[in-house]
Design a protein around this motif. Structure first.
Motif, PDB file in Angstrom:
ATOM      1  N   PHE A 179       2.570  11.906  -4.549  1.00  0.00           N
ATOM      2  CA  PHE A 179       1.793  10.868  -5.217  1.00  0.00           C
ATOM      3  C   PHE A 179       2.138   9.528  -4.592  1.00  0.00           C
ATOM      4  O   PHE A 179       3.299   9.147  -4.507  1.00  0.00           O
ATOM      5  N   LEU A 180       1.096   8.808  -4.160  1.00  0.00           N
ATOM      6  CA  LEU A 180       1.340   7.511  -3.523  1.00  0.00           C
ATOM      7  C   LEU A 180       1.292   6.399  -4.564  1.00  0.00           C
ATOM      8  O   LEU A 180       0.600   6.503  -5.571  1.00  0.00           O
ATOM      9  N   PRO A 181       1.993   5.288  -4.312  1.00  0.00           N
ATOM     10  CA  PRO A 181       1.941   4.154  -5.240  1.00  0.00           C
ATOM     11  C   PRO A 181       0.529   3.567  -5.264  1.00  0.00           C
ATOM     12  O   PRO A 181      -0.162   3.557  -4.249  1.00  0.00           O
ATOM     13  N   PRO A 182       0.082   3.060  -6.433  1.00  0.00           N
ATOM     14  CA  PRO A 182      -1.274   2.506  -6.521  1.00  0.00           C
ATOM     15  C   PRO A 182      -1.371   1.173  -5.775  1.00  0.00           C
ATOM     16  O   PRO A 182      -0.382   0.470  -5.587  1.00  0.00           O
ATOM     17  N   LYS A 183      -2.602   0.845  -5.377  1.00  0.00           N
ATOM     18  CA  LYS A 183      -2.821  -0.433  -4.677  1.00  0.00           C
ATOM     19  C   LYS A 183      -2.711  -1.577  -5.669  1.00  0.00           C
ATOM     20  O   LYS A 183      -2.888  -1.413  -6.871  1.00  0.00           O
ATOM     21  N   ASP A 184      -2.459  -2.770  -5.142  1.00  0.00           N
ATOM     22  CA  ASP A 184      -2.453  -3.996  -5.952  1.00  0.00           C
ATOM     23  C   ASP A 184      -1.493  -3.906  -7.131  1.00  0.00           C
ATOM     24  O   ASP A 184      -1.845  -4.234  -8.260  1.00  0.00           O
ATOM     25  N   SER A 185      -0.305  -3.436  -6.856  1.00  0.00           N
ATOM     26  CA  SER A 185       0.664  -3.345  -7.931  1.00  0.00           C
ATOM     27  C   SER A 185       2.033  -3.622  -7.333  1.00  0.00           C
ATOM     28  O   SER A 185       2.306  -3.197  -6.211  1.00  0.00           O
ATOM     29  N   ASP A 186       2.889  -4.335  -8.048  1.00  0.00           N
ATOM     30  CA  ASP A 186       4.204  -4.613  -7.465  1.00  0.00           C
ATOM     31  C   ASP A 186       5.361  -4.265  -8.389  1.00  0.00           C
ATOM     32  O   ASP A 186       6.502  -4.544  -8.087  1.00  0.00           O
TER      33      ASP A 186
END
Lengths: 375, 328
Positions: free
Chosen positions: B319-326
């Motif tokens: 599972f990859l980290p979601p975009k636009d999130s920190d």
């Protein structure tokens, strides 16, 4: 006639057999284990209480020597195991008699199990916990005395058993595995120490006491040497600042413990404060931090080393978050590797007790006498 | 005279032999009877629901047998649509959910009792919890059919969607699944909403089918008094042949929790003080309930970032980290 009595015997035997085996089966719950594995009954867990306590440690006087570096279920721990042997950390926890059951006990049950060795230091001896008595009184004004004596004790008794010496409070939570990563780029013969770096009153800064700080072997040697040569003394009871000033005088460098993205690893407050708190502009913290404060999620490294003011409940919660709960299959954004200097570190399989030479022992005896006189 | 003792001995032997035979047979009979009865007992609990077994996450061995490209494909194919039921009074929690775990759903939709200016939502224009749930699920069914799984939560719940997908990996969404933290109330077994409810495509389809039937699944509920919406849901689903199942990990620990981590840790501190973090909760827990909005941010850090260096896992899903999130 014969048939009748043999039938009766048979019947009697049948009853006896049934009843015997029935009682046997109810005493031994074989049938339960055959089928569905039920969740553990609470009663049996309490029995394990006393056993598990001593499973991890070899108790050597007041020192708890870690027999087995705890492993996570289903993990590949090759890197963790390797670094455990190459960056040996002796943790000492500053506590007091009133806090043994309230606080120190929870440190013992959680993060301190990941140290190579841990020693609980108090004002008085307690062979049951176990703690060492540093022969001080209790109270905030005794903090630096406790620290001085603790480090002298370690230098005298455990100098060759570790590479780094961590001081923590009984309300500090430390992720020791992440501390090993910070230290992996350095060798124990460098005069350096790490922690949450504060600014004022010392040119190179000093490390916050509550967030925990760690001295290299050389830094420890110099600290003790400073007292022997009167360069350092009990200048104040503000333990972290006073120690920082001694370090500076003895040429021990205040290290930068931030991760490769310049995020702090040692934290003087709980995670909630750093992640969600907005510190007011007048809050002292703004003027104390050596590096710029970052509020919000980037306040803290993924591979955080410590938090402070951690309650007993939070100790276990953080242990659960750090070592147990995870998102299956998740590919972390931040993936640092081992630093280049790591290759230079030798492995130590056992914490060998290297005996001190007679000269070294004599030196220490006179030091104790001098310290006593000072008080 | 000479025959009598011999006869007696013979009688003794035959009696003794019969006795022994009887004992042996009695013992065997007892064992068989116990085995059969416990087998029946075990069976009774579960045969009411065809397909019922304790819903476990698949074993690592099963998954690692698949080639890598298949595993990545599998990870991406488990699509979860999150239905989050909110009201204006939940604003702080709503904000926290928006900023934290809901970013990991394939699609997250907030269904609000009324329109709220601050955040986007689908307004269902009712404050009645059961009608809200019905409308939200109908909307989800109409608009998100391509998602195979539907996860229903309130904003006081924190969910780890990756662990949910791990649980659902080997499950066929065209089978009727209704999973979560199961509670038994009298005769009714239902999934507690506060711990999160999971419905498969098929289960949702059947539910929508029965929503229009006012004899089985009326809007005002079947009782004179109002049942909580999660119980109403269970009753309607039962009519369609969909039954609640409790989700557990391979050690039998609940992975959906209607309590907070704090609450569970406190229980463990009292019951198993030497292994609190080990025994309180599952390592692959999917939900907890009752955390403050700030604590949700802490949990986000704890789940997706905080970890000890040097400990690797060779997980079979990716599972990859979601975009636009920190914050993850």
């Amino acid at each position: 006639m014969a048939k009748m009595s043999s039938r009766r015997s048979f019947f009697l035997g049948f009853m006896v057999g049934t009843c015997t085996l029935y009682f046997f089966l109810t005493q031994v719950p074989l049938n339960k284990n055959f089928f569905h594995k039920m969740s553990l009954p609470v009663a049996s867990k309490n029995k394990a209480v006393v056993e598990n306590e001593n499973l991890n440690w070899r108790v050597d006087g007041p020192a708890l020597i870690n027999l087995e570096h705890p492993h996570l279920k289903g993990e590949d721990s090759r890197v963790a195991d390797d670094i455990y042997n190459k960056v040996r950390i002796l943790c000492w926890v500053m506590t007091g008699p009133a806090n043994l059951e309230k606080k120190a006990r929870h440190v013992k049950a959680t993060w301190s199990r990941h140290c190579n060795m841990v020693i609980f230091m108090s004002s008085t001896d307690d062979p049951n916990f176990p703690t060492i008595g540093l022969d001080t009184k209790e109270g905030r004004d005794q903090l630096y005395w406790k620290t001085i004596r603790a480090f002298h004790y370690l230098e005298q008794h455990h100098f060759n058993e570790a590479d780094w010496f961590l001081k923590a409070d009984d309300d500090t939570f430390v992720v020791v595995d992440n501390l090993r990563l910070v230290l992996a780029n350095y060798t124990p013969d460098e005069p350096i120490y790490f922690g949450k770096r504060f600014r004022p009153f010392a040119k190179q800064g000093y490390m916050s006491g509550g967030a925990g700080y760690v001295l290299s072997k050389e830094a420890l040697r110099r600290f003790v040497e400073g007292f022997r040569t009167n360069v350092c003394s009990h200048t104040s009871s503000v333990e972290d600042l006073a120690l920082g000033q001694c370090m500076e005088k003895m040429g021990v460098l205040a290290g930068d413990s931030r991760d490769s993205l310049h995020r702090e690893t040692f934290h003087p407050f709980v995670p909630e404060s750093h992640l969600t708190g907005k510190f007011t502009k007048s809050f002292w913290y703004w003027n104390y931090c050596y590096y710029p404060i970052v509020e919000g999620p980037q306040c803290c490294s993924d591979l955080a080393v410590s938090f402070h003011y951690v309650s007993a409940e939070l100790m276990y919660i953080l242990e659960y978050y750090t070592y147990h709960l995870r998102a299956y299959g998740y590919q972390y954004r931040y993936n640092p590797g081992l630093p280049e200097n790591y290759a230079r570190l030798p492995a130590h399989k056992d914490t060998e007790q290297v005996p001190r030479t007679e000269q070294e022992s004599a030196k220490n005896n006179s030091l104790d006498a001098r310290l006593e006189k000072r008080q | 005279m000479p025959h009598a003792p011999a006869e007696r001995v013979h009688k003794m032997y035959s009696e003794g032999g019969s006795f022994m035979k009887g004992m042996l047979l009695g013992g065997i009979f007892c064992i068989v009877a116990t085995l059969l009865s416990s087998f029946n007992f075990g069976h009774q609990q579960h045969t009411d629901h065809h397909n019922h077994h304790h819903v476990n996450a698949p074993s690592k061995e099963e998954l690692l047998r698949l080639p890598e490209h298949k595993r990545i494909e599998l990870s991406q194919n488990i699509r979860v649509y999150c239905v989050i039921l909110v009201e204006p009074k939940d604003l702080a929690y709503w904000a926290a959910v928006r900023e934290t775990w809901s970013k990991h759903c394939d699609k997250a939709e907030f269904y609000s009792s009324e329109e709220v200016k601050v955040f986007e939502s689908v307004s269902v224009e009712t404050k009645d919890p059961w009608i809200m749930l019905r409308k939200a699920l109908k909307h989800a069914f109409d608009n998100a059919k391509d998602h195979k799984w539907y996860f229903i939560a309130r904003p006081t719940t924190f969910a780890i969607i990756e662990n949910l997908k791990y649980l659902l990996l080997n499950k066929d969404p065209d089978q009727p699944f209704y999973l979560g933290h199961m509670v038994k109330s009298g005769d009714l077994e239902f999934i507690e909403l506060s711990g999160g409810i999971v419905l498969s495509s098929e289960a949702l389809k059947r539910l929508v089918g029965v929503l229009g039937d006012s004899s089985k699944c009326p809007e005002q509920g079947r009782m004179i008094w109002k049942l909580p919406e999660d119980k109403e849901l269970a009753v309607c689903l039962k009519y369609t042949g969909v039954f609640a199942e409790n989700a557990e990990d391979t050690e039998g620990k609940d992975i959906f929790n209607a309590k907070s981590v704090n609450s569970l840790i406190n229980e463990a501190m009292a019951q198993t003080p030497q292994e609190v973090a080990e025994s309180c909760c599952s390592d692959v827990a999917v939900t907890f309930n009752g955390h403050s909005p700030n604590n949700m941010h802490v949990m986000m850090f704890g789940v997706y970032r905080l970890r000890p260096f040097g400990h690797k896992f060779h997980d079979s899903l990716v599972f990859l980290p979601p975009k636009d999130s920190d914050n993850d």
